[in-house]
Design an enzyme around this catalytic site. Structure first.
Site, PDB file in Angstrom:
ATOM      1  N   HIS A  46     -10.159  21.864  45.968  1.00 41.75           N
ATOM      2  CA  HIS A  46      -9.276  22.370  44.930  1.00 41.75           C
ATOM      3  C   HIS A  46      -9.030  23.869  45.102  1.00 41.75           C
ATOM      4  CE1 HIS A  46      -7.467  21.884  40.947  1.00 41.75           C
ATOM      5  NE2 HIS A  46      -7.761  23.156  40.834  1.00 41.75           N
ATOM      6  N   GLU A  68      -7.851  16.185  48.125  1.00 41.97           N
ATOM      7  CA  GLU A  68      -8.383  16.185  46.772  1.00 41.97           C
ATOM      8  C   GLU A  68      -8.186  14.804  46.141  1.00 41.97           C
ATOM      9  OE1 GLU A  68      -7.856  19.756  43.545  1.00 41.97           O
ATOM     10  OE2 GLU A  68      -6.136  18.646  44.193  1.00 41.97           O
ATOM     11  N   ASN A 405     -26.765  20.675  76.084  1.00 44.81           N
ATOM     12  CA  ASN A 405     -27.692  20.383  77.160  1.00 44.81           C
ATOM     13  C   ASN A 405     -28.864  19.563  76.660  1.00 44.81           C
ATOM     14  OD1 ASN A 405     -27.340  20.977  79.781  1.00 44.81           O
ATOM     15  ND2 ASN A 405     -28.624  22.805  79.797  1.00 44.81           N
TER      16      ASN A 405
END
Lengths: 667, 156
Positions: A46, A68, A405
């Site tokens: 909002h 929303e 990794n």
């Protein structure tokens, strides 16, 4: 309104809100559809909507608006929540991030099309709602409209909802709707309209429109007649609120309607937005300090003025000592103390908690689990550890590399873990802590550990080391090979890692920041990469050397030893002078020669600084070694960014500039 | 549209830099040379705590620096381009003048050693010509020049 002055804070706050949404999405996935989580997400979306609309970024406002809606829907139907929704929400966040990036780069939203993601968001709602058939959508106004009506009912202002059917031949529905709005306004307050005029312009197919009007009962008939008089409107009906409200499965709303007197005030959007900023609990439940956003460049400017002050203070101290006036000396001492604490204060301002760097990793690690087919917990500790903003910005990529990794090469696939009797789910831990003037960042996994023989085998094959010398190496020496350029043991090159940017690049980055990286590993139990970084880049210890009339600074981190070389210490290989040092020979570089074509080498002994960078050494010949002290590192600026031999400059006590030599560039 | 220009003198020629881009005019100060850069880059100075690069505008626009007589009148004109500060050494700073856009004519292809792209135009200032510099171009094309320099060194 000129909005450009607000752009920076808009960007920064939107970034914060997107990061919050990202976090909450993960929480949603982890913990399910808790109302708290959804409420916080709703508030963040909002706020984003409100801010982007204010700034005139309609694409962003539109997307957040739909987000929303989707969140609102999930919140009202928690039982229908499915984990796939999280993917949609994350995709929407990505789209918003890209949108924001473009705004930052170009200042406009030109060419942004959120079409696909808007459809996905719509599917979150209609996918459930339209489950019973497409008729539900046609049976009445959409949820957003109904919600608004419910809101009005709850606040005790019961609206009249009018359904307007356009005549089939009506070509300019948007105009008609605008006229309807005008008409309505002359009777009462037009509280909600669906679709809105812009949407109607875009989608001229809508057969009906709805308006909610706050109007005295006795006027409602006159209103209907007035609307009916607008041409190209086929029919006008009042929609019974009961039918409207029962079609949303919100019994509590019905309740509320009965007990209108006990109306619970629904927060206005403005209040909601405000609440997000002040009352949103910080992750971990701590209350955040009041903060002020200041551009780093401003702090740098402040720092500049301060270093001038320090220079002036030094001169004042000299004068006071010679003058011998007692009072003057006292004041000077006081000023010196104040300057020092000012300096500490500014340094402190440049520090930021690593949280701001770490916050993007949980999302990344989540995605990695899916793409790599690994299963692991991702744990972060020491989020409050502070480090220099500049160092932190530079470390992002290196950490991404190490984390990927760990997931790709460190951890075994889940099946293999089970075979080995380890828990199926691995753990990857990212931690930060400070100790003795350094900040440490650690990436640890509980995977298979580094296979010494495989590393050696690969290094031998690649000609990085010969088999015999390596056979009696310690583990640490072997692990060090991982950082050699051109080394990668990954059996398959994946999309995630093994793509050129190797550990050697990570080491290069860490060392360029004056830090160090090492690896610890226990076979079968896991691998830990430890990065040690200076607390700040802004101040570093350096050795000052003189060449002709000018003074240069060499960071002490690069200096191994200072020596005076006699004729007997020097050999030559292929006519290049070298220095016999410990068990090897080190090439000699005459800095005067290198910089100005005027050699410093004259009479013996030569003044030499022995520098090291990783395993390599280099002897720099200078005219004189002047001093060793802490210097303030200042950038040379964009105009001179092509200059590689110098990493920056500092201002000396006498106000002159000394360049900081980047020793790595001299090899 | 009238624009104001800081009039800088080099030899007998007058050059103008837009007032909007001029941050300050400084007396000569200690310049620390930055080795292995282009010849016209003279080095860096301490401008109230900020390390600021300084170029010799004479050499940049293709005038000989050898003809300059060092004098008290020499100045460093600090200009700002895209938040980047650069100092330009000039023989002296004369005045600030207002030039109407209508007075500005397109420069000939080459003025002194400077190609037309580095110029905004030429304006008549009483009896004399004022060469209006395109400061952005002068300071941004340095990379291109630097590359050429490297190329020259490599190829001989």
């Amino acid at each position: 309104m000129d909005i450009s002055q607000y752009l920076d804070s808009f960007l920064a706050e939107s970034e914060d809100n997107l990061a919050t949404l990202d976090d909450l999405c993960l929480a949603l996935e982890r913990d399910g559809a808790h109302d708290d989580t959804l409420a916080a997400m709703f508030r963040a979306a909002h706020t984003l909507k409100g801010m982007s609309a204010t700034m005139g970024f309609t694409a962003m406002a539109d997307l957040t608006h739909h987000m929303e809606d989707a969140l609102g829907y999930i919140r009202n139907h928690p039982s229908e929540f499915q984990p796939t929704v999280v993917d949609t929400l994350l995709a929407a966040i990505d789209a918003l991030t890209a949108n924001l990036d473009q705004i930052r780069d170009s200042g406009s939203e030109a060419g942004i099309d959120h079409g696909p993601i808007l459809e996905r968001l719509a599917a979150v709602i209609s996918g459930h709602e339209a489950g019973g058939g497409g008729s539900a959508a046609e049976a009445g106004p959409p949820k957003a409209f109904r919600d608004r009506v419910i809101e009005l009912v709850q606040s005790g202002r019961e609206p009249v909802v009018v359904e307007i059917a356009f005549a089939p031949q009506c070509t300019m529905k948007a105009v008609r709707l605008l006229m309807v709005e005008r008409t309505v306004e002359s009777f009462g307050e037009c509280a909600a309209v669906f679709p809105d005029v812009q949407a109607l312009e875009a989608d001229a197919d809508a057969p009906t429109a709805y308006v909610a009007v706050i109007v005295p009962d006795e006027d409602s008939n006159a209103l209907l007649t007035a609307i009916q008089e607008i041409s190209e409107i086929a029919a006008v009906n009042i929609v019974r609120l009961d039918s409207l409200l029962t079609s949303t499965n919100a019994p509590d709303v019905q309740q509320a309607r009965v007990e209108t007197a006990a109306a619970v005030a629904t927060p206005t959007p403005a209040e909601e937005a405000h609440a997000v900023r002040t009352a949103a609990p910080a992750p971990g439940g701590k209350v955040r300090d009041q903060t002020l956003r200041v551009a780093v460049s401003r702090i740098d400017e402040f720092m500049n003025v301060l270093s001038e002050l320090v220079i002036a203070k030094t001169r004042l101290e000299l004068l006071a000592q010679h003058g011998g006036d007692h009072a003057l000396r006292e004041v000077t001492e006081q000023i010196a103390r104040l300057t020092t604490s000012l300096q500490d204060g500014v340094m402190q301002m440049r520090m930021m908690p690593v949280e701001s760097l770490f916050q993007r990793f949980p999302r990344m690690m989540r995605d990695l689990q899916k793409t790599l087919g690994r299963e692991f917990e991702f744990v972060m500790t020491g989020l409050e550890t502070e480090m220099d903003r500049t160092v932190m910005d530079e470390m992002g990529e290196a950490l991404v590399h190490l984390l990927r990794n760990a997931a790709d090469h460190g951890l075994e696939p889940p099946e293999m873990r089970e075979q080995k009797g380890k828990p199926r789910k691995g753990t990857i831990r990212l931690s930060a802590y400070a100790s003795g003037g350094h900040v440490y960042l650690e990436v640890a996994d509980d995977g298979a550990g580094i296979d010494r023989d495989r590393v050696l085998g690969s290094a031998v094959r690649k000609g990085l080391v010969d088999e015999r010398t390596a056979s009696n190496w310690t583990d640490a020496q072997v692990y060090d090979l991982l950082f050699a350029s051109g080394f990668s043991t990954a059996e398959k090159v994946s999309d995630i890692s093994g793509r050129g940017v190797g550990l050697d690049a990570v080491r290069g980055k860490v060392e360029s920041l004056g830090g160090d990286i090492r690896v610890e590993s226990v076979p079968g139990q896991g691998t830990t990469f430890v990065i040690e970084l200076p607390l700040t880049l802004a101040i570093l210890p350096a050795m000052l050397v003189r060449l002709g009339n000018y003074v240069y600074a060499i960071p002490t981190g690069s200096v191994e030893e200072v020596a005076r070389l006699a004729a007997g210490d020097i050999d030559s290989i292929q006519e290049q002078p070298v220095y016999r040092y410990r068990d090897g020979v080190v090439p000699i570089v005459d800095l005067g020669d290198r910089f100005f074509d005027t050699p410093c080498r004259g009479e013996y002994p030569w003044n030499a600084v022995i520098c090291k960078e990783g395993k390599r050494r280099l002897v720099l010949i200078v005219d004189d070694i002047v001093d060793e002290l802490e210097i303030v590192n200042k950038p040379l600026g964009r105009y001179l960014e092509q200059v590689e031999m110098f990493s920056g400059a500092t201002i000396l006590g006498d106000g002159r500039v000394a360049l900081i030599i980047d020793v790595r560039q001299l090899f | 549209m009238a624009q104001q220009y800081v009039v800088m003198k080099m030899g007998k020629e007058l050059y103008g830099a837009p007032v909007m881009q001029v941050v300050s005019v400084e007396r000569m100060m200690d310049i620390t040379p930055v080795p292995r850069t282009l010849p016209f880059i003279k080095g860096v100075v301490n401008l109230r705590g900020t390390v600021t690069p300084v170029i010799d505008l004479r050499e940049r626009v293709g005038l000989s620096a050898a003809e300059r007589l060092d004098s008290e009148a020499m100045r460093i004109v600090i200009v700002e381009v895209d938040t980047m500060l650069v100092g330009m050494i000039v023989d002296s700073v004369e005045d600030v003048v207002t030039v109407e856009e209508s007075q500005v004519s397109t420069p000939p292809e080459v003025v002194g050693g400077l190609r037309a792209v580095y110029l905004h135009g030429v304006a008549q200032l009483g009896e004399r010509l004022l060469v209006l510099l395109n400061v952005n171009r002068i300071l941004s094309d340095v990379e291109v020049d630097q590359l050429k320099e490297v190329e020259k060194r490599v190829r001989g």
